[in-house]
Design an enzyme around this catalytic site. Structure first.
Site, PDB file in Angstrom:
ATOM      1  N   HIS A  70       0.829  -1.202   0.000  1.00  0.00           N
ATOM      2  CA  HIS A  70       0.000   0.000   0.000  1.00  0.00           C
ATOM      3  C   HIS A  70       0.867   1.257   0.000  1.00  0.00           C
ATOM      4  CE1 HIS A  70      -3.394  -2.606   0.947  1.00  0.00           C
ATOM      5  NE2 HIS A  70      -4.207  -1.567   0.912  1.00  0.00           N
ATOM      6  N   ASP A 192      -9.309  -0.236  -4.272  1.00  0.00           N
ATOM      7  CA  ASP A 192      -8.736  -0.719  -3.016  1.00  0.00           C
ATOM      8  C   ASP A 192      -7.722  -1.807  -3.349  1.00  0.00           C
ATOM      9  OD1 ASP A 192      -9.458  -0.418   0.083  1.00  0.00           O
ATOM     10  OD2 ASP A 192      -8.865  -2.485  -0.289  1.00  0.00           O
ATOM     11  N   TYR A 193      -6.564  -1.740  -2.716  1.00  0.00           N
ATOM     12  CA  TYR A 193      -5.495  -2.687  -2.995  1.00  0.00           C
ATOM     13  C   TYR A 193      -5.538  -3.859  -2.022  1.00  0.00           C
ATOM     14  CZ  TYR A 193      -3.743   1.698  -5.014  1.00  0.00           C
ATOM     15  OH  TYR A 193      -3.609   2.880  -5.693  1.00  0.00           O
TER      16      TYR A 193
END
Length: 296
Positions: A70, A192-193
């Site tokens: 992230h 969203d990772y």
């Protein structure tokens, strides 16, 4: 001696809650700030991979890996990734204790996933998003008059999403951070990772496996909440805002599976129905005029 009789009414205390708090009582959830939602219970069953060839599939798993991945995506300019990775990878690797032997593997992996198409017509990828088109880690607070688990479960079930939540009634605010919010063709998207390990080859990062992981961890609730936050934000900011026209949908990006060589692997997309978002808006109390939203 005797305890005093309780005379005040039994009220739900005002507090700040989060998606993590809503799902924390699920069977195998462990969601803490910093991408700990990448942790699967299957982690306990992982075999020793020290002697395996280093790759995206044998790279460290769990919360530390998720937080590291992230951070790199937060730090770099997607349109200038080659130069930025040379600068930022060592910084993030040092912070999270990643051995420098992984440097070239990680750089190739990031360049590959950034170029991976998000749309079936190849018109969109992370690498095409300029700094002006994106907001990183957008923070939001959603005011809530009173949120009840049974009512939320019923609403989610009505629209075919994961339910089975158990949490104390929430009155106050629901707080969260969206990994990436971006604009493309006059529509606004959420990304969203996820660093979840779904298997050791790209073929395993297909829709069914991603969908199973999303439902298992209630990531669908997460992106529904994110969509409501973006919906309220745009409704306040855009004079002619329309959910159908301006909300593009949600991408959940399973980073280990994203590759130019296999388009759509690792890319999960959904756009929650407008009726669901409006019903959730009402369930939360529909007090969007007092919403506070900001980006770091």
């Amino acid at each position: 001696l005797a305890p005093k009789a309780l005379k005040r009414p039994n009220q739900t205390p005002w507090r700040v809650g989060s998606y993590s708090g809503l799902v924390k009582q699920l069977a195998h959830e462990k969601v803490l700030p910093g991408a700990d939602d990448e942790q699967f219970p299957e982690m306990d069953l992982i075999v020793d991979e020290i002697d395996l060839e280093p790759s995206r599939f044998t790279f460290e798993r769990g919360a530390n890996a998720g937080s590291f991945m992230h951070l790199v995506l937060e730090l770099i300019d997607f349109t200038n990734a080659t130069a930025d990775l040379d600068q930022q990878l060592p910084v993030a690797m040092s912070k999270y204790g990643i051995d420098e032997a992984w440097t070239s593997i990680l750089k190739d992996w990031y360049l590959d996933l950034l170029q991976a198409p998000l749309a079936t017509d190849n018109s969109l990828s992370l690498a095409l998003l300029s700094t002006e088109q994106k907001l990183v880690e957008m923070e939001f607070y959603l005011p809530i008059t009173k949120l009840n688990a049974a009512k939320l479960n019923q609403l989610l079930d009505d629209y075919g999403y994961s339910a089975g939540l158990m949490f104390d009634d929430l009155q106050g605010m629901l707080k969260g951070f969206i990994d990436l919010t971006f604009e493309h063709n006059q529509q606004f998207f959420i990304a969203d990772y996820k660093s979840n390990h779904l298997g050791d080859n790209l073929n395993l990062y297909h829709y069914q496996n991603m969908s199973q992981a999303i439902r298992s961890h209630r990531y669908d609730l997460q992106y529904i909440i994110y969509t409501l936050a973006l919906h309220r934000y745009l409704r306040l900011r855009m004079p002619n805002y329309s959910y159908d026209q301006h909300i593009g949908g949600c991408f959940y990006l399973f980073l280990r599976g994203m590759s130019v060589s296999q388009p759509q692997a690792g890319v999960f997309y959904d756009k929650p129905p407008k009726a669901l978002i409006e019903a959730l808006d009402s369930l939360f109390g529909n007090v969007s005029s007092t919403q506070h939203s900001e980006a770091n």
